[in-house]
Design a protein around this motif. Structure first.
Motif, mmCIF file in Angstrom:
data_model
loop_
_atom_site.group_PDB
_atom_site.id
_atom_site.type_symbol
_atom_site.label_atom_id
_atom_site.label_comp_id
_atom_site.label_asym_id
_atom_site.label_seq_id
_atom_site.Cartn_x
_atom_site.Cartn_y
_atom_site.Cartn_z
ATOM 1 N N VAL A 84 10.847 12.608 13.680
ATOM 2 C CA VAL A 84 10.494 11.313 13.096
ATOM 3 C C VAL A 84 10.660 11.384 11.591
ATOM 4 O O VAL A 84 10.058 12.237 10.912
ATOM 5 C CB VAL A 84 9.043 10.909 13.447
ATOM 6 N N GLU A 85 11.510 10.515 11.040
ATOM 7 C CA GLU A 85 11.720 10.450 9.603
ATOM 8 C C GLU A 85 10.834 9.404 8.962
ATOM 9 O O GLU A 85 10.189 9.649 7.951
ATOM 10 C CB GLU A 85 13.183 10.106 9.304
ATOM 11 N N ARG A 86 10.816 8.228 9.558
ATOM 12 C CA ARG A 86 10.097 7.123 8.954
ATOM 13 C C ARG A 86 9.803 6.056 10.018
ATOM 14 O O ARG A 86 10.225 6.181 11.166
ATOM 15 C CB ARG A 86 10.891 6.527 7.791
ATOM 16 N N MET A 87 9.154 5.054 9.561
ATOM 17 C CA MET A 87 8.859 3.892 10.421
ATOM 18 C C MET A 87 9.382 2.668 9.677
ATOM 19 O O MET A 87 9.232 2.549 8.455
ATOM 20 C CB MET A 87 7.358 3.756 10.708
ATOM 21 N N ALA A 88 9.966 1.734 10.417
ATOM 22 C CA ALA A 88 10.518 0.526 9.804
ATOM 23 C C ALA A 88 10.278 -0.657 10.730
ATOM 24 O O ALA A 88 10.074 -0.496 11.931
ATOM 25 C CB ALA A 88 12.013 0.697 9.529
ATOM 26 N N GLY A 89 10.295 -1.835 10.132
ATOM 27 C CA GLY A 89 10.064 -3.010 10.973
ATOM 28 C C GLY A 89 10.054 -4.280 10.161
ATOM 29 O O GLY A 89 10.628 -4.378 9.069
ATOM 30 N N LEU A 90 9.346 -5.263 10.687
ATOM 31 C CA LEU A 90 9.283 -6.602 10.107
ATOM 32 C C LEU A 90 7.837 -7.026 9.933
ATOM 33 O O LEU A 90 6.954 -6.596 10.685
ATOM 34 C CB LEU A 90 10.000 -7.609 11.013
ATOM 35 N N ARG A 91 7.589 -7.888 8.950
ATOM 36 C CA ARG A 91 6.260 -8.497 8.770
ATOM 37 C C ARG A 91 6.465 -10.003 8.605
ATOM 38 O O ARG A 91 7.300 -10.433 7.802
ATOM 39 C CB ARG A 91 5.541 -7.924 7.557
ATOM 40 N N GLN A 92 5.715 -10.775 9.370
ATOM 41 C CA GLN A 92 5.845 -12.247 9.319
ATOM 42 C C GLN A 92 4.512 -12.864 8.910
ATOM 43 O O GLN A 92 3.449 -12.498 9.434
ATOM 44 C CB GLN A 92 6.265 -12.811 10.679
ATOM 45 N N ASP A 93 4.581 -13.817 7.999
ATOM 46 C CA ASP A 93 3.396 -14.590 7.592
ATOM 47 C C ASP A 93 3.149 -15.659 8.658
ATOM 48 O O ASP A 93 3.946 -16.573 8.850
ATOM 49 C CB ASP A 93 3.659 -15.245 6.235
ATOM 50 N N ILE A 94 2.044 -15.517 9.411
ATOM 51 C CA ILE A 94 1.735 -16.459 10.505
ATOM 52 C C ILE A 94 0.499 -17.297 10.163
ATOM 53 O O ILE A 94 -0.166 -17.818 11.050
ATOM 54 C CB ILE A 94 1.522 -15.707 11.831
ATOM 55 N N THR A 95 0.208 -17.409 8.883
ATOM 56 C CA THR A 95 -0.972 -18.181 8.468
ATOM 57 C C THR A 95 -0.863 -19.625 8.927
ATOM 58 O O THR A 95 -1.825 -20.208 9.449
ATOM 59 C CB THR A 95 -1.121 -18.132 6.947
ATOM 60 N N GLU A 96 0.320 -20.212 8.730
ATOM 61 C CA GLU A 96 0.473 -21.631 9.098
ATOM 62 C C GLU A 96 0.279 -21.836 10.591
ATOM 63 O O GLU A 96 -0.248 -22.860 11.025
ATOM 64 C CB GLU A 96 1.861 -22.118 8.676
ATOM 65 N N TYR A 97 0.703 -20.868 11.389
ATOM 66 C CA TYR A 97 0.509 -20.983 12.838
ATOM 67 C C TYR A 97 -0.983 -21.058 13.183
ATOM 68 O O TYR A 97 -1.420 -21.920 13.938
ATOM 69 C CB TYR A 97 1.155 -19.792 13.533
ATOM 70 N N HIS A 98 -1.776 -20.144 12.603
ATOM 71 C CA HIS A 98 -3.219 -20.163 12.911
ATOM 72 C C HIS A 98 -3.883 -21.414 12.351
ATOM 73 O O HIS A 98 -4.807 -21.960 12.948
ATOM 74 C CB HIS A 98 -3.875 -18.902 12.358
ATOM 75 N N ASP A 99 -3.392 -21.865 11.180
ATOM 76 C CA ASP A 99 -3.937 -23.119 10.639
ATOM 77 C C ASP A 99 -3.635 -24.277 11.576
ATOM 78 O O ASP A 99 -4.466 -25.181 11.766
ATOM 79 C CB ASP A 99 -3.340 -23.400 9.255
ATOM 80 N N ALA A 100 -2.439 -24.270 12.151
ATOM 81 C CA ALA A 100 -2.071 -25.357 13.086
ATOM 82 C C ALA A 100 -2.972 -25.346 14.303
ATOM 83 O O ALA A 100 -3.384 -26.394 14.812
ATOM 84 C CB ALA A 100 -0.604 -25.217 13.502
#
Length: 976
Positions: free
Chosen positions: A138-154
């Motif tokens: 294992v060298e590293r970890m990689a991925g994505l981050r999404q802002d889902i604030t608007e979803y929870h507000d909805a």
């Protein structure tokens, strides 16, 4: 943000919305860090979706991010990233990351809240995978981050919108409703319940409950309008009707509805609203009545009413005036009122004349002997100015009321008040009143009796300090804790169920009480309290709670309570490593007692033996009755060696026990299965299955033995009985060695042309021999293969129906059996619903049969599955009904369409009057509840004739038609 919750590894709102799917990445396929995507063509799309890429080098702890989160630069290393996570979520994120690093999870998928420098926290979805080098490190970890604030507000806004909708309905007194015409299922809003006179949630919404609420005189008109809408005569039907209320009153509502039709043009559902128009109807009625009333008011008003102009001339008068004065309209109208009331003049102007001349409103009371009283009876004279739009007086209205009846009414009111006092004193509930300061103003005898006080100890004293307690310590409750003061503040009546009152001896007792404010001139002046002692009711509830967790016959804990305790013991093993032992006891030769002496003797045996067994276990252990003659013993914090000693003591107790009944002596044995419980025990079902399997081995070894469950018991079971079927059934499932047969079901009075059949599964042997289900289903049920077999049967039946459109059109109903294990399998529920929908078949031609035992054992699961499938249009039958007679108590809970009468009652119905009575009773219960009845094991025309005479709806058996192999798709089913 309160709405942020950890997402499921495979599903979650943010994943399905943004399309983020974590993946395993190897360094060979990704020569550059994932954050390099920030400079790619994907950058605008990622930014639009509020998505950042990230890359974490494990050796250096350095982190790289695409863009930023819109508030501050991205964290440069792992610890900085963690520091920006909300403290409440930080450990959970760390746990999820460490789970991936440890190899427990393949991918990272977690939601968390951030800690921005300013403003409110934002919510993010973090997804990622490990990246390895060519050697797999294992060298590293990689991925994505999404802002889902608007979803929870909805989501939060949606919930607030739903709340506002409900409040709006209540505000305008308008309810909404929906009715599925095919299934009869209905849904009402809370306001709809109230408008129909029901408490929300107290009754199940249905078309019949709606009709029950409609006033009987209006019911036919309502039904007619609905039928016109169902026939397509009107698109939107509107009908006004009355609703009967519990108190004997009624409410007027406007019912509006629209019919929704399916693709074939058949009515599918009704949807509409109910508007409270009581005020409007009453106003319209009052308006209509007012015209008639004003036309006749002058003539029928009991008081003498007359109108004079500004010159005191009479311009209008009613009949009472003419009767009082002895005049007629011809002799009174246009004449001065002074000439009539004071024919001899008035030396001193009377108060009425002075007010009239001064143009002042007034009310004058004259006793019978007043010198200006013209009638010689107590009277009240009203003078009112009639003013125009310009506020100028245009005429004067006068009324003369005879107070004789009023005085009589006042006397009657005094007598009524005395009567009310008598009623209050004779009431069983305690009643008392308080003023604004909390001082008692009145109290009835029942309250004094319950409190053990004298009236003078209460009247005029602050009753809150005197009788209200905060708890069992009898400390006085403060005014802020009292419902009495609360209702005086709010001006609304309220109820309390958990209040404590104190008797004069200092003992507290529980009460249910209501408090209502009293008012004068719209001002709250105090409160009235009504209470009753619920000590006995609480004791009854305690008793009911006891019965819910204990076996009524033996007093031992029942299976439900035993499994709850077992679940707690299992949890302690998983959390703290505690070791426990479960013993499964099955009595040997118990059936001999039942068959020889009857169930009364069997019950007495179980009671006596339960007491003996309970005395042989430790005080920390639990003995429960799991079934008819089956018991469970949970030995907590116990080693296996000690458990075997206790099991031997229990076995010896049973063996030495002598049961005497009517000069007959019986000895019994017991087979005991012993299974250890530790961290390796998966769940309650596994623990019970292991102990049950060990008990089974004890019986196989010769009964009256003790067997300790071992992992290699599987090989022993394979050499003894049912386990031999497991491999064969698994092979049959894998190689499709099952086949279907069908057996016709006919109306008891003869065929009607429509086909009704039950599908039966068989095992096709290699030599083309058909092995009936009775040979292999017990093994399949014991070893949890029934869900897989049920899946095969459902799929095969639906495939055949899809490929046989001709037979589908002839078929009225096709019955498919479901096992008890499938009922409690949530995955099977989902498969069944999905498979029916995908087939496109008319669901109302499918009927699923479940046995009485399976339904009662899995009651909640059975009810849930039945309701879900009924929404699709499917029907249900309760098979082997009456075999235990326990299901009579559950019929109200199980919304089935048919009862299949156990064949044990049918086959001997010609010779056994008890069997005939049982069949008749089941038929009567079914017809009262609107449930069809089907008799099994009908083997002759004579049996069929008796069933037809009793009134059974349908018959099935070898006397009707033997099971036949299901033909190839498209080929016809043979008639009986």
């Amino acid at each position: 943000m309160a709405g942020c919750r950890p997402a499921s590894p495979n599903t979650g709102p943010a994943v399905s919305r943004a399309g983020i799917e974590p993946m395993m990445i190897e360094s060979e396929s990704v020569p550059q860090p994932l954050s390099a995507l920030a400079d790619s063509a994907l950058d605008p799309a990622l930014a639009a979706a509020h998505i950042q890429t990230w890359d974490w080098e494990l050796d250096s702890s350095r982190m790289r991010w695409s863009g930023d989160d819109g508030t501050r630069p991205a964290p440069p290393h792992y610890q900085a990233f963690l520091s920006r996570i909300h403290p409440a979520d930080r450990q959970r994120v760390v746990d999820e990351i460490e789970s991936v690093l440890a190899g427990d999870s393949a991918t990272l998928h977690v939601e968390y809240r951030s800690l921005p420098e300013t403003g409110t926290p934002r919510c993010y979805l973090l997804a990622g995978s490990l990246i390895r080098d060519r050697q797999g490190r294992v060298e590293r970890m990689a991925g994505l981050r999404q802002d889902i604030t608007e979803y929870h507000d909805a989501i939060a806004r949606l919930r607030r919108s739903e709340q506002r909708h409900s409040e709006a309905e209540a505000l305008v007194h308008m309810g909404s409703w929906e009715l599925d015409i095919r299934t009869g299922m209905a849904a009402w809003s809370e306001e709809e319940y109230r408008l129909l006179g029901y408490t929300p949630g107290r009754v199940s919404a249905s078309y019949q409950k709606f009709l029950d609420a409609v006033h009987p005189e209006d019911r036919a008109a309502v039904v007619l309008e609905i039928e016109r809408a169902l026939q397509g005569d009107v698109k939107l039907y509107r009908v006004e009707h009355r609703v009967r209320l519990d108190g004997g009153g009624e409410r007027h509502v406007l019912q509006q509805g629209r019919v929704g039709f399916d693709a074939d043009g058949r009515p599918a559902r009704l949807i509409g609203t109910t508007l409270d128009i009581t005020d409007r109807v009453l106003a319209e009625k009052a308006l209509q009545d007012s015209h008639a009333q004003w036309d006749h008011i002058m003539d029928f008003f009991q008081d003498a009413v007359y109108v004079v102009d500004l010159d005191d001339r009479i311009v209008r008068a009613n009949r009472a005036f003419y009767e009082l004065t002895g005049l007629t309209p011809e002799t009174a109208l246009g004449r001065s009122i002074m000439e009539i009331m004071h024919p001899h003049g008035e030396p001193v102007p009377c108060p009425v004349c002075r007010a009239r001349q001064a143009r002042e409103d007034t009310l004058v009371t004259m006793e019978a002997d007043h010198p200006d009283n013209p009638v010689g009876r107590p009277i009240e004279i009203m003078v009112r100015m009639i003013r125009g739009t310009d506020a100028k007086v245009g005429a004067i209205l006068m009324a003369l009321r005879d107070l004789t009846r009023t005085r009589e009414t006042e006397d009657e009111l005094r007598r009524l008040n005395a009567h009310i006092r008598v009623l209050m004193e004779s009431a069983g509930e305690g009643i008392y009143g308080v003023n604004r300061e909390g001082q008692c103003t009145f109290i009835n005898n029942a309250a004094l009796r319950m409190l053990g006080l004298e009236r003078e100890q209460v009247i005029g004293h602050p009753i809150q300090d005197l009788i209200h307690c905060t708890g069992g310590d009898a400390q006085p409750a403060s005014a802020s804790e009292s419902l009495v003061f609360s209702v005086m503040t709010s001006g609304r009546g309220e109820r309390a169920d958990g209040e404590l009152l104190r008797r004069s001896d200092g003992e507290c007792f529980p009460v249910e009480y209501s408090a209502y404010p009293t008012t004068e001139s719209d001002r709250v002046t105090g409160a009235v309290v009504v209470f009753r002692d619920v000590t006995e009711a609480r004791e009854l509830n305690r008793r009911m709670d006891y019965l819910a967790t204990h076996d009524a016959l033996t007093g031992l804990v029942n299976r439900h309570a035993f499994e709850q305790r077992l679940r707690m013991a299992l949890d302690s093993s998983h959390r703290h490593g505690n070791e426990h032992v479960l013993c499964y006891l099955d009595l040997d030769q118990f059936k001999v007692v039942n068959d020889t002496c009857g169930h009364v003797a069997g019950d007495e045996l179980l009671r006596q033996l339960s007491t003996l067994l309970h005395d042989r276990i430790r005080h920390t252990d639990m003995l429960g009755r799991l079934g008819g003659d089956e018991f469970g013993v949970l030995l907590e914090n116990c080693q296996v060696e000690e458990a075997l000693r206790i099991a031997q003591e229990l076995a010896r107790t049973v063996q030495e026990f002598r049961f005497i009944w009517e000069n007959k002596s019986f000895t019994l044995g017991v087979s005991i299965g012993v299974a250890g419980i530790d961290r390796s025990t998966r769940d309650v079902g596994s623990a019970l299955a292991q102990a049950d399997a060990a008990c089974y081995m004890a019986k196989e070894a010769g009964r009256n033995r003790i067997h300790l469950y071992q992992r290699d018991d599987v090989e022993m079971v394979q050499r003894h009985g049912e386990m031999q079927w497991v491999a064969r059934l698994q092979e049959a499932l894998a190689e499709d060695h099952f086949c279907l047969r069908y057996q016709l079901i006919e109306p008891a009075g003869g065929g009607n042309g429509a086909l009704h059949c039950e599908m039966l599964v068989c095992l096709c042997n290699r030599g083309a021999e058909m092995i009936p289900p009775g040979a292999f289903l017990p093994a399949a049920e014991r070893y949890n293969l029934m869900p897989a077999i049920d899946r095969w049967v459902v799929g095969a039946v639906l495939d055949w129906l899809q490929a046989s459109p001709g037979e589908l059109s002839r078929l009225a109903l096709c019955s498919i059996n479901l096992s008890g294990t499938s009922l409690s399998d949530e995955d099977f529920h989902g498969f069944l619903i999905r498979r029916i929908r995908e087939s496109g078949l008319p669901a109302d031609k499918l009927c699923f049969e479940i046995t009485e035992t399976a339904a009662v054992t899995n009651l909640s699961a059975a009810i849930r599955l039945i309701r879900e499938l009924k929404k699709l249009g499917c029907r249900f039958a309760l098979d082997d009904f009456g075999s235990g007679m326990s299901s009579f108590g559950y019929l109200k809970e199980l919304p089935v369409d048919y009862l299949k009468i156990d064949g044990a009652f049918v086959k001997d119905i010609l010779s056994d009057p008890v069997d005939r009575a049982m069949v008749t009773a089941i038929r009567d219960i079914g017809h009262v509840m609107g449930i069809g009845t089907i008799a099994e094991f009908v083997e002759s025309d004579a049996i069929r004739e008796v069933l037809q005479e009793i009134g059974v709806d349908y018959v099935q058996g070898y006397g009707i038609a033997r099971p036949r192999l299901l033909p190839a798709p498209g080929e016809p089913l043979s008639p009986a």
